[in-house]
Write an enzyme that holds these catalytic residues in place. Structure first.
Site: not given
Length: 295
Positions: A202, A153, A19
């Protein structure tokens, strides 16, 4: 017909939940995290070397500060990390200590603050999510900017810094807001409904032309959306669950992509899963990342 982009796996790292990639334009290096392992990784593409820094898991996201340190979103609090001394200084909490809630994706804003949202898993369908979107400044003061977010996100900003984008991955929608130096978010509106694409958005970033690039985590792809929310391009990735993106490289023309091998809810056993990827030849450039002001 345009030439397809080149997609290359960088190195051999394997993240459980990759991430929050951040390009450091000063040192020409890339930072990203393995959220569940509690690792910050730093890549120097010129020599291919990767360093690792251990922090308490889970870590939702990070941003670089002006002095080269980082601000982190940990489970329920923010923290500062000094890469030179490898030391962590715990900061303020969001004030919610819930086993199924944690801080998730975040970015520095144009005014030197850090904005991060939460994810609230394991809820009943009729249960309203706790948490929301938070903003912390150099003094440690925290503002609660938004509520009722299941999985926040892809926070990012338009090139003129006047529009803020935020996805709720579970609800499969990306919102846009007016963003100001002071005061709350304003003029919330739907930027893009993601359900027709088969996946919620995302991680995300905005390129120099003002187009938003969002990961389609459920279908192994990345989409480029015009400023009106229209999908104008799709790039299929060689892994099932890419997670986040940022532009980097000397010309900010390389799109770096993180991915999942095994997260809480998603798993990919295919070769390359959890790897870091570089997408080249897109014909667009990104913007330098905003930095956190430590005061």
């Amino acid at each position: 017909m345009s030439t397809p982009p080149r997609i290359t796996r960088i190195g051999d790292t394997t993240d459980q939940l990759g991430e929050s990639p951040v390009w450091d334009d000063r040192t020409q290096s890339l930072y990203w995290i393995d959220s569940l392992a509690g690792l910050i990784r730093r890549l120097s593409p010129a020599i291919g070397a990767v360093e690792e820094f251990q922090v308490p898991p889970p870590v939702g996201s990070m941003a670089l500060a002006h002095n080269g340190d980082a601000i982190l979103a940990l489970r329920h609090s923010f923290a500062r990390y000094d890469f030179r001394t490898r030391s962590l200084t715990t900061g303020p909490s969001i004030g919610l200590d819930h086993a199924m809630l944690r801080l998730n994706d975040g970015k520095a804003d144009p005014h030197g603050r850090f904005v991060a949202g939460t994810m609230h898993g394991g809820r009943a369908e009729d249960e309203k999510p706790l948490g929301g979107l938070y903003r912390i400044d150099a003094s440690g003061a925290i503002e609660h900017l938004e509520s009722d977010l299941a999985v926040a996100n892809g926070p990012c900003f338009s090139p003129d810094d006047k529009t803020f984008y935020l996805a709720d991955t579970v609800r499969r929608v990306i919102w846009a807001y007016d963003y100001h130096r002071d005061g709350p978010l304003a003029n919330k509106r739907v930027f893009a409904e993601m359900d027709p694409l088969g996946s919620g958005g995302d991680g995300a970033t905005v390129d120099a032309e003002g187009y938003l690039w969002t990961v389609l985590v459920r279908i192994g792809a990345i989409a480029r959306l015009a400023p009106d929310g229209t999908v104008v391009r799709r790039v299929d990735m060689p892994v099932r669950h890419p997670t986040s993106v940022t532009f980097g490289g000397a010309g900010l023309d390389v799109l770096y992509v993180t991915s999942i091998s095994r997260s809480t809810h998603l798993r990919d056993d295919s070769p390359g899963a959890g790897g870091l990827f570089a997408v080249e030849g897109l014909g667009v450039t990104g913007l330098p990342a905003h930095r956190f002001d430590l005061g």
